[in-house]
Design an enzyme around this catalytic site. Structure first.
Site, short mmCIF file in Angstrom:
data_model
loop_
_atom_site.label_atom_id
_atom_site.label_comp_id
_atom_site.label_asym_id
_atom_site.label_seq_id
_atom_site.Cartn_x
_atom_site.Cartn_y
_atom_site.Cartn_z
N SER A 1 0.83 -1.22 0.00
CA SER A 1 0.00 0.00 0.00
C SER A 1 0.85 1.26 0.00
CB SER A 1 -0.94 0.01 1.21
OG SER A 1 -1.69 -1.18 1.24
N ARG A 2 1.89 1.26 -0.85
CA ARG A 2 2.89 2.31 -0.75
C ARG A 2 2.79 3.40 -1.79
NH1 ARG A 2 7.43 1.26 -4.23
NH2 ARG A 2 9.00 1.92 -2.74
N GLY B 1 -1.47 5.06 3.32
CA GLY B 1 -1.98 4.11 2.33
C GLY B 1 -3.44 3.78 2.57
N GLU C 1 -4.52 -2.12 1.13
CA GLU C 1 -4.59 -3.44 1.74
C GLU C 1 -5.37 -3.45 3.04
OE1 GLU C 1 -0.33 -3.58 0.73
OE2 GLU C 1 -0.65 -5.74 0.63
#
Lengths: 781, 781
Positions: B549-550, B736, B739
């Site tokens: 989730s970057r 983020g 996820e």
């Protein structure tokens, strides 16, 4: 020089970038690229030198199966074609060309164009286009074109939103004066005045124009084209087609030769783009060899040169009136202006004047060509210098040494607005060394062949120069029309190699190889570890045309600065790893080590891999901006010629060709440029010339059978040599080389011919007929 | 928040990059690309789960016209396949996979491969390959695989040049402890121990794997492939094929979905590369939908969780023993390690222990999948929390509020080595708000359908989180295996637009749109003036996989830094033009103006065009390096489910799904992620599961008819909402989202089912059969 002894990369020869692909025949030029659903386009050309299209009917052509679009002037009404950069709001250029016009101005002008599923269908469709012309009186000679009552080729041209009226076919006069010319002539012991006419030669690179335009969603274009400047192409296409520049992407594609032919955007390129936008499909447009002669080539000039000189050879006044035959369109360029700057830079004479006129004619539009305005004036001035020397009974080389422009003088690198002070000048060294090599001291006319005593051998010389880039950084005000700055991005890879991301393309002169060598030397890595990257206008920063012998000097400066910036980061990382202050480290031969203990260092790879493993980042350096100046590189040419006084045939048998290029980055490439310049200069002097029919104006020799390029068999024995200079403003002491190598060659040949036969030719080229006539006139004297 | 009110770009929705091409169907995915002379490749797959290839004869296949190459294990002896980055000298990873091995370890393992002029010929050739196998006993369950005497799947694996022996099929055990777990259990009033089994679900992006490898002169490769990281592909290919990395160019190509499936390099990709090098021709290799099920998916885990808690709900000890079924190959990754970090980050309990084992089985190798090790442990822990709450008669949300990890606590973002201190946490706000929206206070089991009183409706909730990137910048020592840093280049065009040159590809989540919005906001230009550029590994700086989730946080940070660097140059130019000190200028809405007199400014275009006309250069900014931390984004899910106690059918009818993402860069994309996470989480809980035959190990449902993805019709009514936080380490306060949105969903569904029927399911997925069995067992109690 000591500074040069340290070099590991520079001053050595390296395999050229892309050389392996080229040698294998695997390299893809634009002509080799094919896209899915790609159309092929072809242009219908005017059979008349001056005419109006009264009626044009494309119905039959449009009905031909496979034809996807036909365009005529009706489709592009008032679409001005921007062929050269600079026409954005803060920097407007004059415009005189439409994509397709209602009026035809030369044989080969654009009447219509077709895009079809195959080239054959496109060609067939052209024949189905019905055109009715109204023929107009035409004029081919620029001097005649300037006379009152001559046919009017352009009523007006466009500047920003204004119409600028054109009188007597004169566009863009150039006037410049220094000192007091009339007073100078009064001080003179001798005043000589002569008229010289330079030739209309053609760049004729082997690689023909090709352009592929692919429409992008959202109205953009992706372009592959032969160009000396992808960012210029982008700018010109954006302005011509009224597309936001950022929606156009131009790929960096290497050229099959250029010699200036691929500076101005080609008429065919923009027509291809228009057809792509119209059809929504990729369009490829190529030019035949014949079509290439409908565009480009060197501006032929009529030069009246008046020189004042004292008995001791001191020049007191130089006055040139120049008429530049630009052809049917000029598209905002002014080669005449460049001739002015170069003329002003020939000799250190206190009183100089230049009065130049660009005149339209009903001949193909001329363009930029290697030397761009320099070889013409050089031919006149260097012929005149020999005439003066003879009159004053002075040694021509001493006359030149007494007066040549050198250190401390102002050099005009690209017209009156782009100048700098000369910091290094190898002219004297070149003249002395060349004279020694050619045997100047003992020169006299000989008859080299016992069985042909009518063949006379003579020696001649001339000197010249060209600029290294067109940076106006040293000028009082930057030139608004020349966006001449360079950029580079240097990105390091984890394995110790570097990507050199530049917009400048290889045009076959090793120019990019030289830039890569500069990057390698500055980074401290091996040449083979610099990868010149495929890129485009999106991924590179602005780069002006490759022109004005600027690759090594201007782009080299950018590459050096970017490399230095990248190196700073790497050295900082190495300093952290080695616990050594950064200023005590040296980067060399792909290693970084303490200067005091060189064995303790790390390889670039070790530093970069470790930096990556620590997430320190990827090292990158960028640079963008002007080179510091536009220093001249100097060239001196000595030639021996054989003149057959029975046939009039002239053959250059030996040449001693020396150059002051500062540091030679790639010695073999420098030598290649000198030999190539000699080759082109000999063609300019002796064999080349675009010939048009004096009645209807059509080019009669648009092919390599009738247009006589100098072949390898015609080449003399060549000796090249270099002056020992270090240009302080250049990358690692370097200057340019490409154009200077050509500029004095023609005058040297003319002077040698005079030396051989005692009769002087004032017009180009030297044909056997002219030799025989000159000999006849001489006998008649 | 006041800071957000100033935004012109962020917090608003924008058309996604490439959206126009995609909507028009004009976008080219790798599968759409075709090169001249391109071959097509196909892989022969093992029919046995565990076998040795005793004899293989490719003679007939090689003779088939159109076949250009056939390879078997004999052609790639001891070629270790590097599937994940990090195996360079300073940072080695373990290897357990050869390109093609002599030993088959699962049904679908690689036996041979063919490249032919068409796909049909390649497929025909596969049938002509004669193979003789020696079948070996196989094991499919990880718990059984770890028992003494189980079939040996790998004898040893490789680390740098060493062989590491493998015992009991266990690779990479992970152990971590905090405090004193045994003491913690002694302090507890209640100790609960349960075993949970998470499902083997598959990423199943719509876009299938495709890779084109084109050999380059000099031994290089040009690659177009579906990947979440082009630089990772380059590194892995270079190491696997032993080609210098700088000779490999990987194009940035957008993905048709990913969900982690395109992190590890595909077996097919590397086989395609090998065939391209062998034939000297471009090779395209694609995977069928069936083949996709031979690779990837979520690691199924067996989790024994023991929790100690005081009567008031204070957690005193958490102990997890986890067995991770990695399948036939693990390729250096350790999802188990990630589960460890996430388990340690669930609750603020002083005594925690994690004891995890990765075990080989004769099933397809699992990979990275959205949530990567987090949803499994979340399912166990969040189920357990509800069990505890019930036993202690506490409200489950109060139990969570009392213990959840929050501000000031240590968060493990990517295993034990990558951590940071939590600076913002919206968990409480999310729980309170979600409870209000779902009607938690009044929750009781209802029978929503009068005509179906046997349908029970229950409410359940769970909380979770995921990391924002895997930057180890805040950790004591950086993680040697995660090269998780980001880079960006921002280049300004003369027309005021910017090219954003990044390696990260769009994978359909608007991740790149968010990064472009960050660049626009920071530069002070409009969103539509940021052009995300087609690029490749040569023209971009290192970028790790898009994972963890970057995108918004890590790449967004790089884009913001690079934009800021470019802006500095532009502001300096504007300062010169306006004669105003640079610190008194503001850049906003594509203009630069004095803060005191906003009307006096210039547009970006005016500044950049003028800078160009003055040869000042092209503005560029670069950035490369770690994001400052790996802050968790938090998610709370409440669901209402209907359980049909007659059929066992479960349907999620309503979801309230809240997230703490800091600043939502693109609100609709954040909402899209939340809905998508819910969708995938419901599939994980209820319908999805790769099923293999318990006797021969073949996957019985490798297609979308039998593998049950949740369809739009199965989706509940969804309400999403956001916490009001500002992440100080994030770009414009962002974290983020991708996820976290998934991680607590399954547990919420399990808890809701329990709430509805009073019986708990401990294994995934919840099938009607399990519901009916659970109801039966409950009645029997």
């Amino acid at each position: 020089m000591n500074q040069r002894e340290k070099f590991l990369v520079i001053g050595k020869d390296h395999p050229g970038v892309e050389v392996e692909e080229k040698v294998r025949g695997e390299f893809e030029f634009v002509g080799d690229i094919s896209l899915p659903n790609m159309l092929h386009a072809k242009i219908l050309r005017s059979p008349y030198a001056h005419a109006l299209v009264k009626r044009i009917d494309t119905t039959k052509a449009e009905k031909l199966p496979g034809v996807k679009a036909v365009i005529t002037h009706k489709d592009v009404v008032d679409r001005w074609f921007v062929r050269a950069p600079g026409t954005h709001s803060s920097n407007p250029r004059t415009l005189d060309t439409r994509i397709i016009d209602e009026k035809m101005r030369y044989v080969g002008d654009r009447v219509a164009a077709v895009a079809a599923t195959s080239l054959e269908i496109a060609e067939e469709a052209l024949e189905l286009i019905e055109v009715e012309y109204e023929e107009l009186p035409a004029v081919f000679d620029p001097v005649k074109a300037m006379q009152p009552g001559a046919p009017v080729i352009h009523d007006s041209i466009k500047l920003a939103d204004e119409d600028i009226p054109i009188k007597n076919n004169i566009v863009g006069p150039t006037y410049m004066t220094m000192g007091d010319v009339e007073a100078g002539f009064k001080q003179a012991d001798l005043v000589i005045e002569n008229e010289f006419r330079s030739g209309y030669v053609h760049n004729s690179p082997m690689g023909r124009p090709a352009c592929i335009c692919r429409p992008l969603p959202g109205g953009g274009l992706e372009i592959w084209n032969q160009t000396q400047g992808i960012h210029v192409t982008r700018m010109c296409f954006a302005q011509t087609l009224d597309i936001p520049m950022s929606k156009i992407k131009v790929h960096r594609v290497s050229l099959g030769g250029a010699f200036g032919f691929y500076t101005y955007v080609k008429y065919s390129d923009i027509i291809g783009a228009f057809l792509a936008l119209k059809t929504g499909l990729p369009v490829k447009i190529e030019q035949s060899r014949e079509e290439m002669f409908f565009d480009g080539g060197r501006h032929p000039m009529v030069m009246r040169l008046k020189t004042g000189v004292k008995k001791d050879g001191t020049l007191t006044a130089m006055d040139m009136r120049l008429i530049d035959g630009v052809g049917a369109y000029v598209s905002g360029t002014s080669i005449c202006k460049l001739s002015c700057g170069f003329f002003m830079s020939m000799y250190n004479c206190p009183n100089k004047r230049f009065d130049g006129y660009s005149a339209y004619t009903n001949t193909p539009p001329k363009g930029a060509m290697r030397g761009a305005g320099n070889p013409q004036q050089n031919f006149a001035v260097e012929s005149q210098m020999d005439i003066i020397a003879e009159k004053l009974n002075l040694d021509p080389i001493e006359l030149r040494l007494k007066n040549h422009l050198g250190v401390g003088h102002t050099f005009y690198g690209q017209g009156p607005d782009v100048y700098c002070t000369v910091q290094t000048c190898g002219t004297e060294q070149l003249i002395r060394e060349g004279a020694k090599r050619i045997g100047w001291e003992h020169r006299k006319v000989i008859t080299p062949y016992k069985d042909k005593p009518w063949v006379k051998r003579g020696i001649g010389m001339a000197r010249g120069f060209h600029t290294s880039g067109a940076s106006s950084a040293a000028s009082e005000k930057p030139s608004m029309l020349i966006l001449d700055y360079s950029s580079a991005i240097v990105k390091m890879n984890e394995d110790g190699t570097a990507n050199l991301i530049i917009a400048a393309a290889d045009f076959g002169t090793s120019n990019i190889t030289a830039i890569a060598a500069i990057a390698a030397e500055e980074l401290g890595i091996r040449y083979e570890d610099v990868i010149v990257t495929e890129a485009d206008t999106d991924t590179t920063l602005w780069e002006y045309w490759i022109h004005a012998s600027r690759s090594a000097y201007s782009i080299g400066t950018a590459a050096k600065r970017a490399s230095n910036n990248a190196k700073k980061t790497i050295l900082e990382w190495a300093a952290k790893m080695l616990s050594v202050p950064v200023d005590q480290l040296e980067a060399r031969d792909s290693r970084i080590y303490p200067k005091a203990t060189p064995s303790e260092g790390l390889s670039f790879r070790e530093v970069l891999e470790y930096a990556q493993s620590q997430n320190w980042g990827t090292a990158i350096g960028t640079a963008s901006g002007s080179a510091p100046a536009c220093p001249p590189h100097f060239v001196v040419t000595f030639v021996e010629v054989d003149v057959d006084t029975k046939t009039g045939e002239v053959k250059v048998v030996r040449a001693v060709h020396g150059a002051d290029v500062g540091t030679p980055i790639l010695p073999s490439a420098v030598r290649g440029q000198l030999i190539g310049g000699l080759h082109m200069g000999i063609g300019f002097a002796l064999t080349e010339g675009v010939v048009y029919d004096s009645v209807d104006g059509h080019v009669v020799n648009p092919n390599f059978r009738d247009y006589k390029l100098v072949t390898p068999l015609d080449m003399p024995k060549v000796e090249t040599f270099l002056a020992d200079t270090w240009e302080p403003t250049g990358p690692f002491g370097a200057k340019g080389v490409g154009e200077g190598a050509l500029n004095p060659v023609a005058a040297a040949v003319y002077n040698a011919v005079y030396n051989a036969i005692g009769a002087r030719i004032y017009t180009m080229p030297i044909t056997p007929e002219k030799i025989l006539n000159a000999l006849k006139n001489k006998q008649g004297e």
